[in-house]
Write a protein that holds these residues in place. Structure first.
Motif, PDB file in Angstrom:
ATOM      1  N   ALA A 108       0.843  -1.199   0.000  1.00 36.26           N
ATOM      2  CA  ALA A 108       0.000   0.000   0.000  1.00 36.26           C
ATOM      3  C   ALA A 108       0.878   1.249   0.000  1.00 36.26           C
ATOM      4  CB  ALA A 108      -0.931  -0.019   1.205  1.00 36.26           C
ATOM      5  N   GLU A 109       1.988   1.198   0.747  1.00 36.36           N
ATOM      6  CA  GLU A 109       2.830   2.391   0.813  1.00 36.36           C
ATOM      7  C   GLU A 109       3.671   2.596  -0.446  1.00 36.36           C
ATOM      8  OE1 GLU A 109       5.461   3.270   4.312  1.00 36.36           O
ATOM      9  OE2 GLU A 109       6.653   4.150   2.672  1.00 36.36           O
ATOM     10  N   THR A 110       4.202   1.519  -1.003  1.00 36.33           N
ATOM     11  CA  THR A 110       5.150   1.682  -2.114  1.00 36.33           C
ATOM     12  C   THR A 110       4.530   1.428  -3.487  1.00 36.33           C
ATOM     13  OG1 THR A 110       5.764  -0.646  -1.978  1.00 36.33           O
ATOM     14  CG2 THR A 110       7.088   0.897  -0.684  1.00 36.33           C
ATOM     15  N   GLY A 111       3.400   0.771  -3.516  1.00 38.87           N
ATOM     16  CA  GLY A 111       2.787   0.407  -4.801  1.00 38.87           C
ATOM     17  C   GLY A 111       3.378  -0.859  -5.400  1.00 38.87           C
ATOM     18  N   LEU A 112       4.370  -1.478  -4.708  1.00 43.34           N
ATOM     19  CA  LEU A 112       4.987  -2.686  -5.265  1.00 43.34           C
ATOM     20  C   LEU A 112       4.089  -3.904  -5.049  1.00 43.34           C
ATOM     21  CD1 LEU A 112       8.697  -2.461  -3.979  1.00 43.34           C
ATOM     22  CD2 LEU A 112       7.870  -2.035  -6.302  1.00 43.34           C
ATOM     23  N   PRO A 113       3.790  -4.651  -6.099  1.00 38.22           N
ATOM     24  CA  PRO A 113       3.054  -5.905  -5.905  1.00 38.22           C
ATOM     25  C   PRO A 113       3.911  -6.883  -5.101  1.00 38.22           C
ATOM     26  CG  PRO A 113       3.161  -5.313  -8.248  1.00 38.22           C
ATOM     27  CD  PRO A 113       4.105  -4.407  -7.516  1.00 38.22           C
ATOM     28  N   VAL A 114       3.272  -7.844  -4.438  1.00 38.76           N
ATOM     29  CA  VAL A 114       4.046  -8.749  -3.595  1.00 38.76           C
ATOM     30  C   VAL A 114       3.962 -10.200  -4.063  1.00 38.76           C
ATOM     31  CG1 VAL A 114       3.810  -7.242  -1.583  1.00 38.76           C
ATOM     32  CG2 VAL A 114       2.249  -9.147  -1.843  1.00 38.76           C
ATOM     33  N   ILE A 115       5.091 -10.881  -3.858  1.00 35.77           N
ATOM     34  CA  ILE A 115       5.151 -12.325  -4.103  1.00 35.77           C
ATOM     35  C   ILE A 115       5.463 -13.001  -2.779  1.00 35.77           C
ATOM     36  CG2 ILE A 115       7.607 -12.200  -4.841  1.00 35.77           C
ATOM     37  CD1 ILE A 115       6.979 -14.632  -6.664  1.00 35.77           C
ATOM     38  N   THR A 116       4.713 -14.059  -2.472  1.00 31.89           N
ATOM     39  CA  THR A 116       4.957 -14.772  -1.226  1.00 31.89           C
ATOM     40  C   THR A 116       4.593 -16.241  -1.424  1.00 31.89           C
ATOM     41  OG1 THR A 116       4.713 -14.571   1.179  1.00 31.89           O
ATOM     42  CG2 THR A 116       2.687 -14.368  -0.096  1.00 31.89           C
ATOM     43  N   GLU A 117       5.249 -17.084  -0.623  1.00 37.98           N
ATOM     44  CA  GLU A 117       5.086 -18.538  -0.830  1.00 37.98           C
ATOM     45  C   GLU A 117       3.831 -19.092  -0.189  1.00 37.98           C
ATOM     46  OE1 GLU A 117       8.579 -20.918  -0.126  1.00 37.98           O
ATOM     47  OE2 GLU A 117       7.419 -22.799  -0.144  1.00 37.98           O
ATOM     48  N   VAL A 118       3.227 -20.035  -0.897  1.00 41.96           N
ATOM     49  CA  VAL A 118       2.139 -20.809  -0.296  1.00 41.96           C
ATOM     50  C   VAL A 118       2.626 -22.252  -0.211  1.00 41.96           C
ATOM     51  CG1 VAL A 118       0.948 -21.033  -2.547  1.00 41.96           C
ATOM     52  CG2 VAL A 118      -0.305 -21.458  -0.421  1.00 41.96           C
ATOM     53  N   MET A 119       2.592 -22.796   1.016  1.00 38.92           N
ATOM     54  CA  MET A 119       3.155 -24.135   1.221  1.00 38.92           C
ATOM     55  C   MET A 119       2.112 -25.240   1.210  1.00 38.92           C
ATOM     56  SD  MET A 119       6.219 -24.014   3.942  1.00 38.92           S
ATOM     57  CE  MET A 119       5.210 -23.775   5.366  1.00 38.92           C
ATOM     58  N   SER A 120       0.844 -24.882   1.496  1.00 37.06           N
ATOM     59  CA  SER A 120      -0.156 -25.946   1.599  1.00 37.06           C
ATOM     60  C   SER A 120      -1.520 -25.466   1.130  1.00 37.06           C
ATOM     61  CB  SER A 120      -0.268 -26.418   3.049  1.00 37.06           C
ATOM     62  OG  SER A 120      -0.935 -25.427   3.805  1.00 37.06           O
ATOM     63  N   GLU A 121      -2.350 -26.424   0.775  1.00 39.77           N
ATOM     64  CA  GLU A 121      -3.717 -26.102   0.348  1.00 39.77           C
ATOM     65  C   GLU A 121      -4.488 -25.448   1.492  1.00 39.77           C
ATOM     66  OE1 GLU A 121      -4.131 -30.235  -1.624  1.00 39.77           O
ATOM     67  OE2 GLU A 121      -5.980 -29.121  -2.016  1.00 39.77           O
ATOM     68  N   GLN A 122      -4.163 -25.876   2.700  1.00 39.22           N
ATOM     69  CA  GLN A 122      -4.827 -25.345   3.893  1.00 39.22           C
ATOM     70  C   GLN A 122      -4.628 -23.827   4.012  1.00 39.22           C
ATOM     71  OE1 GLN A 122      -2.985 -27.371   7.067  1.00 39.22           O
ATOM     72  NE2 GLN A 122      -4.383 -26.570   8.628  1.00 39.22           N
ATOM     73  N   GLU A 123      -3.394 -23.383   3.708  1.00 39.01           N
ATOM     74  CA  GLU A 123      -3.094 -21.947   3.843  1.00 39.01           C
ATOM     75  C   GLU A 123      -3.433 -21.153   2.591  1.00 39.01           C
ATOM     76  OE1 GLU A 123       0.987 -22.661   4.496  1.00 39.01           O
ATOM     77  OE2 GLU A 123       0.685 -23.215   6.589  1.00 39.01           O
ATOM     78  N   LEU A 124      -3.793 -21.844   1.522  1.00 43.52           N
ATOM     79  CA  LEU A 124      -3.962 -21.174   0.233  1.00 43.52           C
ATOM     80  C   LEU A 124      -4.992 -20.029   0.246  1.00 43.52           C
ATOM     81  CD1 LEU A 124      -3.417 -20.830  -2.804  1.00 43.52           C
ATOM     82  CD2 LEU A 124      -4.869 -22.825  -3.226  1.00 43.52           C
ATOM     83  N   PRO A 125      -6.197 -20.242   0.803  1.00 43.67           N
ATOM     84  CA  PRO A 125      -7.169 -19.131   0.752  1.00 43.67           C
ATOM     85  C   PRO A 125      -6.632 -17.863   1.419  1.00 43.67           C
ATOM     86  CG  PRO A 125      -8.237 -21.171   1.440  1.00 43.67           C
ATOM     87  CD  PRO A 125      -6.759 -21.436   1.436  1.00 43.67           C
ATOM     88  N   LEU A 126      -5.935 -18.035   2.536  1.00 43.84           N
ATOM     89  CA  LEU A 126      -5.392 -16.879   3.256  1.00 43.84           C
ATOM     90  C   LEU A 126      -4.279 -16.207   2.434  1.00 43.84           C
ATOM     91  CD1 LEU A 126      -5.275 -15.297   5.946  1.00 43.84           C
ATOM     92  CD2 LEU A 126      -3.514 -16.925   6.696  1.00 43.84           C
ATOM     93  N   VAL A 127      -3.331 -16.992   1.948  1.00 45.69           N
ATOM     94  CA  VAL A 127      -2.206 -16.421   1.202  1.00 45.69           C
ATOM     95  C   VAL A 127      -2.717 -15.752  -0.082  1.00 45.69           C
ATOM     96  CG1 VAL A 127       0.029 -16.910   0.109  1.00 45.69           C
ATOM     97  CG2 VAL A 127      -0.622 -18.124   2.200  1.00 45.69           C
ATOM     98  N   ALA A 128      -3.696 -16.377  -0.720  1.00 44.20           N
ATOM     99  CA  ALA A 128      -4.220 -15.842  -1.986  1.00 44.20           C
ATOM    100  C   ALA A 128      -4.918 -14.498  -1.789  1.00 44.20           C
ATOM    101  CB  ALA A 128      -5.179 -16.844  -2.609  1.00 44.20           C
ATOM    102  N   GLU A 129      -5.411 -14.248  -0.579  1.00 43.38           N
ATOM    103  CA  GLU A 129      -6.052 -12.960  -0.280  1.00 43.38           C
ATOM    104  C   GLU A 129      -5.052 -11.810  -0.359  1.00 43.38           C
ATOM    105  OE1 GLU A 129      -8.065 -11.788   3.551  1.00 43.38           O
ATOM    106  OE2 GLU A 129      -8.681 -13.909   3.365  1.00 43.38           O
ATOM    107  N   TYR A 130      -3.784 -12.104  -0.029  1.00 42.61           N
ATOM    108  CA  TYR A 130      -2.768 -11.053   0.064  1.00 42.61           C
ATOM    109  C   TYR A 130      -1.786 -11.008  -1.107  1.00 42.61           C
ATOM    110  CZ  TYR A 130      -4.240 -10.529   4.937  1.00 42.61           C
ATOM    111  OH  TYR A 130      -4.957 -10.295   6.070  1.00 42.61           O
ATOM    112  N   ALA A 131      -1.474 -12.189  -1.672  1.00 45.84           N
ATOM    113  CA  ALA A 131      -0.389 -12.243  -2.674  1.00 45.84           C
ATOM    114  C   ALA A 131      -0.839 -11.724  -4.030  1.00 45.84           C
ATOM    115  CB  ALA A 131       0.081 -13.688  -2.829  1.00 45.84           C
ATOM    116  N   ASP A 132       0.065 -11.043  -4.724  1.00 45.22           N
ATOM    117  CA  ASP A 132      -0.180 -10.706  -6.129  1.00 45.22           C
ATOM    118  C   ASP A 132       0.366 -11.825  -7.010  1.00 45.22           C
ATOM    119  OD1 ASP A 132      -1.263  -7.922  -5.900  1.00 45.22           O
ATOM    120  OD2 ASP A 132       0.602  -7.699  -4.788  1.00 45.22           O
ATOM    121  N   ILE A 133       1.451 -12.447  -6.551  1.00 43.37           N
ATOM    122  CA  ILE A 133       1.985 -13.636  -7.230  1.00 43.37           C
ATOM    123  C   ILE A 133       2.146 -14.716  -6.163  1.00 43.37           C
ATOM    124  CG2 ILE A 133       3.869 -14.616  -8.607  1.00 43.37           C
ATOM    125  CD1 ILE A 133       4.685 -11.750  -9.391  1.00 43.37           C
TER     126      ILE A 133
END
Ligand code: PEP
Ligand code: MN
Length: 297
Positions: A108-133
């Motif tokens: 939000a501050e820099t305008g840079l999209p973010v990439i972050t790892e998703v390790m499991s299907e369980q965490e996927l909905p949460l990670v997908a809410e935040y990650a751009d990649i």
């Protein structure tokens, strides 16, 4: 009006006699390069894309400091792990959702999209809410159900090479993503395990870059941080990656690398990052590519 048979044989003449098993990833049926767009960043176009940030999100001020410098130096994407695949269960495992929230605030501050790892299907909905990649880590490259679920989210995915995987196995993992309806796939070479680990953490397989460029239309990133495990090797191997045809680099950066909770030895300081960007300019130009503008700091 062509008969069905004529139509079928016309198509058959366009399809190479022998398609590789990674049909959708292959250049044979898709000769033009795929460009993955994330906001105003194009991965796989003329520009060399830099994805920079800490191995793990540890602390908000440190992340913001890194993100601001990344922006200033023309990096396209902010990286940072919130869910970390650590070899030891006793090592720092990442901040989880709190880390994702920090990434979102840095974006939000820099305008840079973010990439972050998703390790499991369980965490996927949460990670997908935040990650751009969504990043698939080296250890997860062959978790096929995870690949299917990640593909279905519909966001760009960066698929890191399994450290014990062949190029063909890696392309077939990409095929899982494509076959499940996601064509925004980025490949990332991050080094493979070889017999000599005395001087380097992994063997950065730069052969894979031109091989992939020939075999697939997907963009190719290189991770010299995990590929070498050594901060002093990041610049030379980044130059080599660009010369080999990579579309970008993902690099670990920390304002105080020696205090990093994860992968400090291979992390660049902010000053090192500036030197890296400057150091890459000549090779980038020589290869007919462009890089983000370097702002005076
Ligand atoms: C990372 O980039 O954060 C990471 C854990 O890398 P790899 O999956 O390549 O080991
Ligand atoms: Mn790391």
């Amino acid at each position: 009006m062509a008969t069905t048979l004529e139509h079928a044989s016309a198509i058959a003449t366009q399809v190479p006699a022998k398609l590789p098993p990674y049909k959708l990833a292959s250049r044979a049926l898709h000769p033009e390069d795929t460009v993955v767009r994330v906001n105003d960043v194009e991965i796989g176009g003329r520009g060399i894309v830099l994805m920079v940030g800490p191995c793990a999100v540890e602390d908000e001020p440190l992340l913001l400091e890194t993100a601001r410098m990344a922006r200033l130096l023309g990096a396209g994407i902010l990286r940072g792990g919130a869910f970390k695949p650590r070899t030891s269960p006793y090592d720092f495992q990442g901040l989880g959702e709190e880390g994702l929230k920090m990434l979102a605030r840095a974006r939000a501050e820099t305008g840079l999209p973010v990439i972050t790892e998703v390790m499991s299907e369980q965490e996927l909905p949460l990670v997908a809410e935040y990650a751009d990649i969504l990043q698939i880590g080296s250890r997860s490259m062959s978790f096929f159900r995870l690949l299917e679920a990640v593909a279905e989210v519909g966001k760009p995915v960066m698929l890191k090479r399994g450290f014990q995987s062949t190029i063909k196995e890696w392309l077939l993992s990409a095929e899982y993503l494509l076959a499940h309806g996601n064509d925004q796939v980025i490949m990332c070479e991050r080094g493979i395990r070889s017999f000599d680990s005395e001087y380097t953490r992994n063997t950065l397989d730069l052969n894979a870059v031109p091989v992939l460029k020939c075999e697939t239309h997907l963009p190719v990133m290189v991770d010299p941080s995990h590929g070498t495990g050594r901060r002093d090797l990041i610049l030379p191997m980044s130059k080599a990656a660009i010369a080999a045809g990579a579309d970008g680099l993902i690099i670990e950066v920390h304002p105080r690398p020696d205090e990093a909770l994860c992968d400090g030895k291979q992390s660049l300081s902010l000053t090192d990052l500036q030197a890296l960007v400057e150091g890459l300019r000549p090779i980038t130009m020589a290869c007919g590519r462009t890089m983000g503008a370097l702002v005076e700091v």
